[in-house]
Design a protein around this motif. Structure first.
Motif, PDB file in Angstrom:
ATOM      1  N   VAL A   1       0.414  -1.048  -0.051  1.00  0.00           N
ATOM      2  CA  VAL A   1       0.090   0.197  -0.094  1.00  0.00           C
ATOM      3  C   VAL A   1       0.816   1.263  -0.081  1.00  0.00           C
ATOM      4  O   VAL A   1       0.379   2.679  -0.649  1.00  0.00           O
ATOM      5  CB  VAL A   1      -0.335   0.180   0.977  1.00  0.00           C
ATOM      6  CG1 VAL A   1      -1.014   1.691   1.763  1.00  0.00           C
ATOM      7  CG2 VAL A   1      -1.498  -1.580   1.352  1.00  0.00           C
ATOM      8  N   TRP A   2       1.827   1.153   0.705  1.00  0.00           N
ATOM      9  CA  TRP A   2       2.382   2.192   0.990  1.00  0.00           C
ATOM     10  C   TRP A   2       3.545   2.810  -0.615  1.00  0.00           C
ATOM     11  O   TRP A   2       4.016   3.641  -0.749  1.00  0.00           O
ATOM     12  CB  TRP A   2       4.116   2.383   2.079  1.00  0.00           C
ATOM     13  CG  TRP A   2       5.106   3.409   2.332  1.00  0.00           C
ATOM     14  CD1 TRP A   2       4.606   4.763   2.563  1.00  0.00           C
ATOM     15  CD2 TRP A   2       5.634   3.543   1.913  1.00  0.00           C
ATOM     16  NE1 TRP A   2       5.596   5.083   2.829  1.00  0.00           N
ATOM     17  CE2 TRP A   2       6.660   4.900   1.435  1.00  0.00           C
ATOM     18  CE3 TRP A   2       7.071   2.708   0.815  1.00  0.00           C
ATOM     19  CZ2 TRP A   2       8.219   4.870   1.875  1.00  0.00           C
ATOM     20  CZ3 TRP A   2       7.775   3.145   0.317  1.00  0.00           C
ATOM     21  CH2 TRP A   2       8.445   4.581   0.426  1.00  0.00           C
ATOM     22  N   VAL A   3       3.828   1.486  -1.258  1.00  0.00           N
ATOM     23  CA  VAL A   3       4.696   1.476  -1.918  1.00  0.00           C
ATOM     24  C   VAL A   3       3.615   2.550  -3.236  1.00  0.00           C
ATOM     25  O   VAL A   3       3.819   3.046  -3.755  1.00  0.00           O
ATOM     26  CB  VAL A   3       5.120   0.646  -2.868  1.00  0.00           C
ATOM     27  CG1 VAL A   3       5.253   0.580  -4.087  1.00  0.00           C
ATOM     28  CG2 VAL A   3       6.579  -0.310  -2.396  1.00  0.00           C
ATOM     29  N   HIS A   4       2.722   1.856  -3.317  1.00  0.00           N
ATOM     30  CA  HIS A   4       1.646   1.890  -4.412  1.00  0.00           C
ATOM     31  C   HIS A   4       1.338   4.129  -3.883  1.00  0.00           C
ATOM     32  O   HIS A   4       1.229   4.743  -5.056  1.00  0.00           O
ATOM     33  CB  HIS A   4       0.189   1.279  -4.053  1.00  0.00           C
ATOM     34  CG  HIS A   4      -1.228   2.493  -4.826  1.00  0.00           C
ATOM     35  ND1 HIS A   4      -1.117   2.216  -6.290  1.00  0.00           N
ATOM     36  CD2 HIS A   4      -1.881   2.459  -4.702  1.00  0.00           C
ATOM     37  CE1 HIS A   4      -2.169   2.858  -6.950  1.00  0.00           C
ATOM     38  NE2 HIS A   4      -2.975   2.664  -5.568  1.00  0.00           N
ATOM     39  N   LEU A   5       0.598   4.056  -3.211  1.00  0.00           N
ATOM     40  CA  LEU A   5       1.078   5.828  -2.423  1.00  0.00           C
ATOM     41  C   LEU A   5       1.900   6.679  -2.915  1.00  0.00           C
ATOM     42  O   LEU A   5       1.855   7.571  -3.222  1.00  0.00           O
ATOM     43  CB  LEU A   5       0.104   5.905  -1.037  1.00  0.00           C
ATOM     44  CG  LEU A   5      -1.181   5.019  -0.228  1.00  0.00           C
ATOM     45  CD1 LEU A   5      -1.405   5.486   0.929  1.00  0.00           C
ATOM     46  CD2 LEU A   5      -2.506   5.505  -1.263  1.00  0.00           C
TER      47      LEU A   5
ATOM     48  N   VAL B   1       4.700  10.552  -6.212  1.00  0.00           N
ATOM     49  CA  VAL B   1       5.716  10.491  -7.062  1.00  0.00           C
ATOM     50  C   VAL B   1       5.503  10.854  -8.673  1.00  0.00           C
ATOM     51  O   VAL B   1       6.171  12.073  -9.402  1.00  0.00           O
ATOM     52  CB  VAL B   1       6.579   9.663  -7.286  1.00  0.00           C
ATOM     53  CG1 VAL B   1       7.704  10.013  -8.147  1.00  0.00           C
ATOM     54  CG2 VAL B   1       7.009   9.971  -5.371  1.00  0.00           C
ATOM     55  N   ARG B   2       4.621  10.291  -9.211  1.00  0.00           N
ATOM     56  CA  ARG B   2       3.681  10.869 -10.628  1.00  0.00           C
ATOM     57  C   ARG B   2       2.831  11.895 -10.757  1.00  0.00           C
ATOM     58  O   ARG B   2       2.941  11.880 -11.931  1.00  0.00           O
ATOM     59  CB  ARG B   2       2.492   9.127 -11.033  1.00  0.00           C
ATOM     60  CG  ARG B   2       2.009   9.383 -12.241  1.00  0.00           C
ATOM     61  CD  ARG B   2       1.586   8.014 -12.586  1.00  0.00           C
ATOM     62  NE  ARG B   2       1.342   8.183 -14.081  1.00  0.00           N
ATOM     63  CZ  ARG B   2       0.384   9.152 -14.671  1.00  0.00           C
ATOM     64  NH1 ARG B   2      -0.886   8.911 -13.206  1.00  0.00           N
ATOM     65  NH2 ARG B   2      -0.068   8.474 -15.616  1.00  0.00           N
ATOM     66  N   ALA B   3       2.148  11.986  -9.258  1.00  0.00           N
ATOM     67  CA  ALA B   3       1.138  13.792  -9.854  1.00  0.00           C
ATOM     68  C   ALA B   3       2.465  14.941  -9.834  1.00  0.00           C
ATOM     69  O   ALA B   3       1.574  15.568 -10.541  1.00  0.00           O
ATOM     70  CB  ALA B   3      -0.055  13.744  -8.853  1.00  0.00           C
ATOM     71  N   GLY B   4       3.234  14.400  -9.335  1.00  0.00           N
ATOM     72  CA  GLY B   4       4.493  15.313  -8.782  1.00  0.00           C
ATOM     73  C   GLY B   4       5.457  15.373 -10.320  1.00  0.00           C
ATOM     74  O   GLY B   4       5.009  17.127 -10.651  1.00  0.00           O
ATOM     75  N   ILE B   5       5.703  14.971 -10.703  1.00  0.00           N
ATOM     76  CA  ILE B   5       6.108  14.647 -11.967  1.00  0.00           C
ATOM     77  C   ILE B   5       5.424  14.882 -12.790  1.00  0.00           C
ATOM     78  O   ILE B   5       5.351  16.061 -13.925  1.00  0.00           O
ATOM     79  CB  ILE B   5       7.517  13.431 -12.420  1.00  0.00           C
ATOM     80  CG1 ILE B   5       7.809  13.307 -11.363  1.00  0.00           C
ATOM     81  CG2 ILE B   5       6.856  13.467 -13.857  1.00  0.00           C
ATOM     82  CD1 ILE B   5       8.159  11.560 -11.561  1.00  0.00           C
TER      83      ILE B   5
END
Length: 58
Positions: A35-39, A44-48
């Motif tokens: 779950v932590w890796v998914h979040l 990170v994807r949203a920031g990029i």
């Protein structure tokens, strides 16, 4: 170690509580990590994507 019945296997000669609780903690830790890796991936994807949009506007 060979067990004759499922009940013997689950009790593990009296150590079943410790063995299966340890397995439960490991599986729980794997679940929390997944779950932590998914979040973190989403964050990170949203920031990029925000950075790409910001750079495209300038």
């Amino acid at each position: 170690m060979a067990f004759q019945t499922l009940n013997e296997f689950l009790s593990m000669n009296g150590y079943g509580v410790y063995v299966w609780s340890a397995w439960a903690m490991v599986v729980g830790a794997w679940g929390v990590q997944a779950v932590w890796v998914h979040l973190e991936y989403r964050r990170v994807r949203a920031g990029i994507l925000r950075q790409i949009r910001r750079e495209a506007r300038s």
